[in-house]
Design a protein around this motif. Structure first.
Motif, mmCIF file in Angstrom:
data_model
loop_
_atom_site.group_PDB
_atom_site.id
_atom_site.type_symbol
_atom_site.label_atom_id
_atom_site.label_comp_id
_atom_site.label_asym_id
_atom_site.label_seq_id
_atom_site.Cartn_x
_atom_site.Cartn_y
_atom_site.Cartn_z
ATOM 1 N N HIS A 148 0.856 -1.186 0.000
ATOM 2 C CA HIS A 148 0.000 0.000 0.000
ATOM 3 C C HIS A 148 0.891 1.235 0.000
ATOM 4 O O HIS A 148 1.843 1.306 0.775
ATOM 5 C CB HIS A 148 -0.906 0.011 1.240
ATOM 6 N N ASP A 151 0.600 -0.484 -6.214
ATOM 7 C CA ASP A 151 1.565 -0.124 -7.247
ATOM 8 C C ASP A 151 1.664 -1.301 -8.199
ATOM 9 O O ASP A 151 2.381 -2.276 -7.931
ATOM 10 C CB ASP A 151 2.924 0.190 -6.607
ATOM 11 N N ARG A 200 7.385 -1.196 6.834
ATOM 12 C CA ARG A 200 7.541 -0.073 5.915
ATOM 13 C C ARG A 200 8.722 -0.295 4.975
ATOM 14 O O ARG A 200 9.687 -0.971 5.314
ATOM 15 C CB ARG A 200 7.766 1.228 6.686
ATOM 16 N N THR A 237 10.631 1.539 -4.757
ATOM 17 C CA THR A 237 9.427 1.388 -3.946
ATOM 18 C C THR A 237 9.730 0.627 -2.660
ATOM 19 O O THR A 237 9.232 0.978 -1.579
ATOM 20 C CB THR A 237 8.335 0.645 -4.749
ATOM 21 N N ASP A 240 11.166 2.919 -0.158
ATOM 22 C CA ASP A 240 10.371 4.105 0.160
ATOM 23 C C ASP A 240 9.619 3.906 1.478
ATOM 24 O O ASP A 240 8.753 3.031 1.581
ATOM 25 C CB ASP A 240 9.374 4.361 -0.967
ATOM 26 N N PRO A 241 9.901 4.701 2.520
ATOM 27 C CA PRO A 241 9.219 4.516 3.809
ATOM 28 C C PRO A 241 7.718 4.815 3.753
ATOM 29 O O PRO A 241 6.992 4.469 4.695
ATOM 30 C CB PRO A 241 9.947 5.487 4.743
ATOM 31 N N ASP A 242 7.238 5.436 2.677
ATOM 32 C CA ASP A 242 5.804 5.656 2.541
ATOM 33 C C ASP A 242 5.065 4.429 2.018
ATOM 34 O O ASP A 242 3.834 4.422 1.946
ATOM 35 C CB ASP A 242 5.532 6.840 1.599
ATOM 36 N N THR A 243 5.798 3.383 1.659
ATOM 37 C CA THR A 243 5.187 2.138 1.221
ATOM 38 C C THR A 243 5.055 1.195 2.412
ATOM 39 O O THR A 243 5.982 1.043 3.206
ATOM 40 C CB THR A 243 6.041 1.451 0.139
ATOM 41 N N VAL A 244 3.883 0.578 2.549
ATOM 42 C CA VAL A 244 3.647 -0.414 3.598
ATOM 43 C C VAL A 244 3.472 -1.772 2.939
ATOM 44 O O VAL A 244 2.679 -1.919 2.003
ATOM 45 C CB VAL A 244 2.400 -0.066 4.435
#
Length: 262
Positions: A148, A151, A200, A237, A240-244
């Protein structure tokens, strides 16, 4: 379950020990908890099949103490060479073909082995069990894995990597098949549970995922399964720390070898 397959990761790869360390960080706490639930105690004899970097073998040796023993096997022992304990033996061994002592071990454990090598590997783990001993097999089931925000490009790269491994015999649905396989093998008290990790991007937990993709990069590119830009996007991705990420489910299935005298 698949027939005998081939392990796709090159143990001579320069980053393979780091990849195994990422796997240990991600999976060892759950593995130790499952083994503890089986009642492991000082004096047990344990066989660790496909010991990898040796973290579980080392822990087992500590748990069973000087009165117990641990045999750690792998097709390559290059990442096990540093293990030293008087009750721990490291042996280069192919589970599909090389002999093991019959009826010796109270615990036989294998993690991420059967999903690559198939049902024949599981069958070969049965004779070393003593009557009343436990077989514990842990393998992934990829049905729940995801990320999330969604992607599609990154998911496609992951799917192509799984497809590539599948062509060598890897079974991405192995986990859900373990219970009936253990029952068909004649084991008793068969049960299983599953565990997921949520983490993350860019965290230590993603090291295993990133390095696994990097290890497969030459084959993915040579086969045309993905392009370099697609692979670079997926790796970005993962960092990327914004990806869970929701991990694949690790299924831990166990069963006990019948004891005619009990």
């Amino acid at each position: 379950m698949t027939t005998a397959g081939t392990y796709v990761y090159d143990q001579a790869w320069h980053e393979e020990r780091r990849r195994l360390a990422g796997m240990e960080d991600l999976l060892d706490p759950g593995t130790r908890a499952v083994i503890e639930s089986l009642g492991i105690a000082p004096g047990w004899r344990c066989l660790e099949v496909g010991a990898g970097g040796g973290s579980i073998a080392k822990w087992l040796a500590e748990r069973v103490g000087p009165g117990g023993e641990v045999l750690a096997t792998d097709v390559s022992t290059r990442h096990l060479a540093a293990l030293e304990a008087p009750n721990l033996e490291v042996r280069e061994h192919d589970i599909l073909s090389d002999p093991l002592p019959d009826g010796r071990f109270g615990l036989v454990h294998a993690r991420l082995v059967v999903e690559h090598l198939g049902g024949r590997a599981l069958e070969r783990m049965l004779p070393p069990l003593r009557p009343g001993g436990w077989l514990l097999v842990e393998d992934y089931d990829w049905a729940a894995a995801g990320l999330h925000p969604d992607d599609g490009d990154t998911q496609r790269v992951i799917d192509r990597a799984l497809d590539l491994m599948s062509r060598s015999g890897f079974d991405p649905q192995c986990g859900r098949k373990l219970v009936p396989e253990l029952e068909r093998a004649g084991l008793e008290e068969v049960s299983a549970d599953g565990r997921l990790r949520v983490y993350r991007g860019g965290s230590p937990a993603t090291a295993f995922v990133r390095l696994s993709l990097e290890a497969l990069t030459p084959s993915l590119l040579d086969s045309g399964a993905v392009t370099l830009s697609e692979l670079e996007h997926a790796l970005a991705t993962i960092d990327d720390p914004d990806t869970v990420f929701l991990s694949a489910a690790m299924i831990a299935a166990r069963g006990r070898k019948p004891d005619p005298e009990s």
